[in-house]
Design an enzyme around this catalytic site. Structure first.
Site, PDB file in Angstrom:
ATOM      1  N   HIS A  27      -3.534  -4.849   7.720  1.00  0.00           N
ATOM      2  CA  HIS A  27      -3.687  -3.704   8.630  1.00  0.00           C
ATOM      3  C   HIS A  27      -2.801  -3.862   9.864  1.00  0.00           C
ATOM      4  CE1 HIS A  27      -5.216  -0.098  10.401  1.00  0.00           C
ATOM      5  NE2 HIS A  27      -5.808   0.160   9.252  1.00  0.00           N
ATOM      6  N   GLY A  28      -1.833  -2.978   9.932  1.00  0.00           N
ATOM      7  CA  GLY A  28      -0.936  -2.963  11.088  1.00  0.00           C
ATOM      8  C   GLY A  28       0.103  -4.072  11.075  1.00  0.00           C
ATOM      9  N   ASP A  85      -0.124   4.489  -0.025  1.00  0.00           N
ATOM     10  CA  ASP A  85      -0.789   5.728   0.429  1.00  0.00           C
ATOM     11  C   ASP A  85       0.156   6.662   1.176  1.00  0.00           C
ATOM     12  OD1 ASP A  85      -3.091   4.567  -0.499  1.00  0.00           O
ATOM     13  OD2 ASP A  85      -3.964   4.182   1.483  1.00  0.00           O
ATOM     14  N   HIS A  86       1.055   6.065   1.960  1.00  0.00           N
ATOM     15  CA  HIS A  86       1.895   6.913   2.822  1.00  0.00           C
ATOM     16  C   HIS A  86       2.909   7.733   2.039  1.00  0.00           C
ATOM     17  CE1 HIS A  86       0.051   5.553   6.436  1.00  0.00           C
ATOM     18  NE2 HIS A  86       0.103   4.316   5.968  1.00  0.00           N
ATOM     19  N   THR A 139      -6.873   6.081  10.116  1.00  0.00           N
ATOM     20  CA  THR A 139      -6.756   4.992   9.149  1.00  0.00           C
ATOM     21  C   THR A 139      -8.027   4.154   9.257  1.00  0.00           C
ATOM     22  OG1 THR A 139      -5.405   3.096   8.476  1.00  0.00           O
ATOM     23  CG2 THR A 139      -5.483   3.559  10.825  1.00  0.00           C
ATOM     24  N   THR A 140      -8.183   3.165   8.372  1.00  0.00           N
ATOM     25  CA  THR A 140      -9.406   2.365   8.374  1.00  0.00           C
ATOM     26  C   THR A 140      -9.516   1.599   9.692  1.00  0.00           C
ATOM     27  OG1 THR A 140      -8.999   2.104   6.023  1.00  0.00           O
ATOM     28  CG2 THR A 140     -10.746   0.766   6.957  1.00  0.00           C
ATOM     29  N   GLU A 144     -10.778  -9.643   2.753  1.00  0.00           N
ATOM     30  CA  GLU A 144      -9.516  -9.305   3.424  1.00  0.00           C
ATOM     31  C   GLU A 144      -9.839  -9.198   4.912  1.00  0.00           C
ATOM     32  OE1 GLU A 144      -7.164  -6.032   1.870  1.00  0.00           O
ATOM     33  OE2 GLU A 144      -6.207  -5.742   3.818  1.00  0.00           O
ATOM     34  N   GLY A 196       1.233  -1.536   4.308  1.00  0.00           N
ATOM     35  CA  GLY A 196       1.651  -0.197   3.894  1.00  0.00           C
ATOM     36  C   GLY A 196       2.584   0.478   4.871  1.00  0.00           C
ATOM     37  N   HIS A 197       2.053   0.837   6.015  1.00  0.00           N
ATOM     38  CA  HIS A 197       2.765   1.727   6.929  1.00  0.00           C
ATOM     39  C   HIS A 197       4.141   1.221   7.332  1.00  0.00           C
ATOM     40  CE1 HIS A 197       3.538   3.922  10.719  1.00  0.00           C
ATOM     41  NE2 HIS A 197       3.093   4.914   9.984  1.00  0.00           N
ATOM     42  N   ARG A 200       3.533  18.832   1.773  1.00  0.00           N
ATOM     43  CA  ARG A 200       4.004  20.080   1.167  1.00  0.00           C
ATOM     44  C   ARG A 200       3.111  20.522   0.004  1.00  0.00           C
ATOM     45  NH1 ARG A 200       9.260  22.166   2.151  1.00  0.00           N
ATOM     46  NH2 ARG A 200       9.469  21.973   4.389  1.00  0.00           N
ATOM     47  N   ARG A 204      -7.245  12.743   1.024  1.00  0.00           N
ATOM     48  CA  ARG A 204      -6.181  13.234   1.908  1.00  0.00           C
ATOM     49  C   ARG A 204      -4.785  12.773   1.499  1.00  0.00           C
ATOM     50  NH1 ARG A 204      -7.317   9.723   7.324  1.00  0.00           N
ATOM     51  NH2 ARG A 204      -9.368  10.654   7.132  1.00  0.00           N
ATOM     52  N   HIS A 205      -4.710  11.689   0.733  1.00  0.00           N
ATOM     53  CA  HIS A 205      -3.386  11.291   0.234  1.00  0.00           C
ATOM     54  C   HIS A 205      -3.435  10.985  -1.269  1.00  0.00           C
ATOM     55  CE1 HIS A 205      -5.147   7.474   1.432  1.00  0.00           C
ATOM     56  NE2 HIS A 205      -4.834   7.600   2.718  1.00  0.00           N
ATOM     57  N   HIS A 231      -5.575   3.689  -1.688  1.00  0.00           N
ATOM     58  CA  HIS A 231      -6.919   3.990  -1.198  1.00  0.00           C
ATOM     59  C   HIS A 231      -7.311   5.403  -1.637  1.00  0.00           C
ATOM     60  CE1 HIS A 231      -9.706   4.090   2.641  1.00  0.00           C
ATOM     61  NE2 HIS A 231     -10.341   4.452   1.555  1.00  0.00           N
ATOM     62  N   ASN A 281       0.857  -1.185   0.000  1.00  0.00           N
ATOM     63  CA  ASN A 281       0.000   0.000   0.000  1.00  0.00           C
ATOM     64  C   ASN A 281       0.900   1.245   0.000  1.00  0.00           C
ATOM     65  OD1 ASN A 281      -1.371   2.283   1.136  1.00  0.00           O
ATOM     66  ND2 ASN A 281      -3.074   0.936   1.631  1.00  0.00           N
ATOM     67  N   ARG A 287      -9.470   7.997  -0.942  1.00  0.00           N
ATOM     68  CA  ARG A 287     -10.430   8.402   0.102  1.00  0.00           C
ATOM     69  C   ARG A 287     -11.342   9.506  -0.418  1.00  0.00           C
ATOM     70  NH1 ARG A 287     -10.372   7.683   5.530  1.00  0.00           N
ATOM     71  NH2 ARG A 287      -9.060   5.969   6.191  1.00  0.00           N
ATOM     72  N   GLU A 310      -8.388   0.395  -3.063  1.00  0.00           N
ATOM     73  CA  GLU A 310      -9.186   0.375  -1.823  1.00  0.00           C
ATOM     74  C   GLU A 310     -10.155   1.539  -1.876  1.00  0.00           C
ATOM     75  OE1 GLU A 310      -7.615   0.873   2.183  1.00  0.00           O
ATOM     76  OE2 GLU A 310      -6.164  -0.628   1.572  1.00  0.00           O
TER      77      GLU A 310
HETATM   78  N1  PXP Z   1      -5.619  -3.318   4.016  1.00  0.00           N
HETATM   79  C1  PXP Z   1      -6.604  -2.395   4.114  1.00  0.00           C
HETATM   80  C2  PXP Z   1      -7.957  -2.781   3.663  1.00  0.00           C
HETATM   81  C3  PXP Z   1      -6.345  -1.112   4.635  1.00  0.00           C
HETATM   82  O1  PXP Z   1      -7.343  -0.216   4.757  1.00  0.00           O
HETATM   83  C4  PXP Z   1      -5.031  -0.769   4.979  1.00  0.00           C
HETATM   84  C5  PXP Z   1      -4.718   0.612   5.439  1.00  0.00           C
HETATM   85  O2  PXP Z   1      -4.829   1.505   4.377  1.00  0.00           O
HETATM   86  C6  PXP Z   1      -4.041  -1.753   4.833  1.00  0.00           C
HETATM   87  C7  PXP Z   1      -4.357  -3.029   4.371  1.00  0.00           C
HETATM   88  C8  PXP Z   1      -2.605  -1.471   5.168  1.00  0.00           C
HETATM   89  O3  PXP Z   1      -2.497  -1.179   6.521  1.00  0.00           O
HETATM   90  P1  PXP Z   1      -1.097  -0.703   7.093  1.00  0.00           P
HETATM   91  O4  PXP Z   1      -0.784   0.616   6.443  1.00  0.00           O
HETATM   92  O5  PXP Z   1      -1.343  -0.591   8.560  1.00  0.00           O
HETATM   93  O6  PXP Z   1      -0.094  -1.742   6.724  1.00  0.00           O
END
Ligand code: PXP
Length: 238
Positions: free
Chosen positions: A191-192, A9-10, A100-101, A151, A213-214, A18, A49-50, A43, A7, A45, A70
């Protein structure tokens, strides 16, 4: 061996800090692909926002692996996604004020709406996944409306404060995943997930793909995206 979806997004979040053009999430996506990921996740949104509309147009054009968009179930976003035509969509709940979600989407609550949306995308050959909590009732609803991919939200496992609660959350995910797979669903998770907690989830037999992602983008700040992706790839492959 589960697949790895990254992911990005970050990367867009950093750009938005910026309001300029760098770092470019498309460039990040292409580097992730070169480093061996199996799909790119972004994603769009409702508040942009990103990731923005231009990003997803470019991602659609240039992603060579699979582009997993997403998205919420808002009519505006559904229309955009149908025009863009990603390889897969992952439907998530979306609250404006969340960082976040925060939880899974309730299939039970939105059965009819989700069935209609899934039909629109499936007709175009686009896979539909729904991001849900590890809950058998939700999985039953997904099966009932003919969803082929889910998922499982791993947030509670990732945030568990001690080993005992982490084990409890892990067991819920494992049971839910096994139940879904035994009913023919393709099961992804995310997620996480990070470099210390991913292995256990990756070891659940039959799990299809982990979306992360993160932690990958955070690690990339220090060691670069290619190494960060390769390290995660190696962890989930063993
Ligand atoms: N899967 C879904 C459906 C999510 O919403 C997210 C967060 O955008 C992720 C995976 C990735 O989560 P993380 O950034 O915590 O790894």
């Amino acid at each position: 061996m589960p697949k790895l979806g990254v992911n990005i997004d970050h990367v867009a979040t950093l750009r938005q800090a910026r309001g300029g053009v760098e770092p470019d999430p498309l460039e990040a996506a292409l580097i992730c692909e070169k480093a061996g990921c199996d799909s790119i996740v972004a994603h769009l949104r409702e508040d942009r926002r990103h990731i923005n509309d231009k990003d997803i147009i470019e991602l659609r054009k240039r992603v060579n692996t699979r582009f997993n968009l997403e998205m919420s179930i808002s009519p505006e976003i559904v229309d955009i996604a149908l025009k863009i035509g990603p390889d897969q969509i992952t439907l998530v709940p979306e609250k404006r004020r969340e960082l976040t979600t925060e939880g899974g989407l309730s299939v039970k609550k939105y059965e009819k709406k989700l069935a209609k949306i899934a039909e629109l995308f499936n007709k175009k050959g686009i896979d539909v996944s729904i991001f849900i909590d590890p809950d058998k009732d939700e999985i039953r609803s997904a099966i009932y409306i003919g969803i082929g991919v889910i998922e499982i939200h791993t947030g509670s496992y990732s945030l568990a404060e001690n080993k005992k609660s982490q084990k409890k959350e892990f067991n819920k995910i494992k049971e839910a995943a096994e139940y879904a797979m035994s009913n023919g669903l393709i099961v992804n998770a995310g997620h996480g997930l990070n470099y210390t907690n991913v292995k256990r989830i990756a070891d659940i037999k039959g799990i299809n793909e982990l979306n992360i992602g993160h932690s990958i983008i955070s690690r990339a700040v220090f060691i670069g995206i290619p190494k960060a992706v390769k390290e995660m790839r190696a962890l989930i492959s063993i």
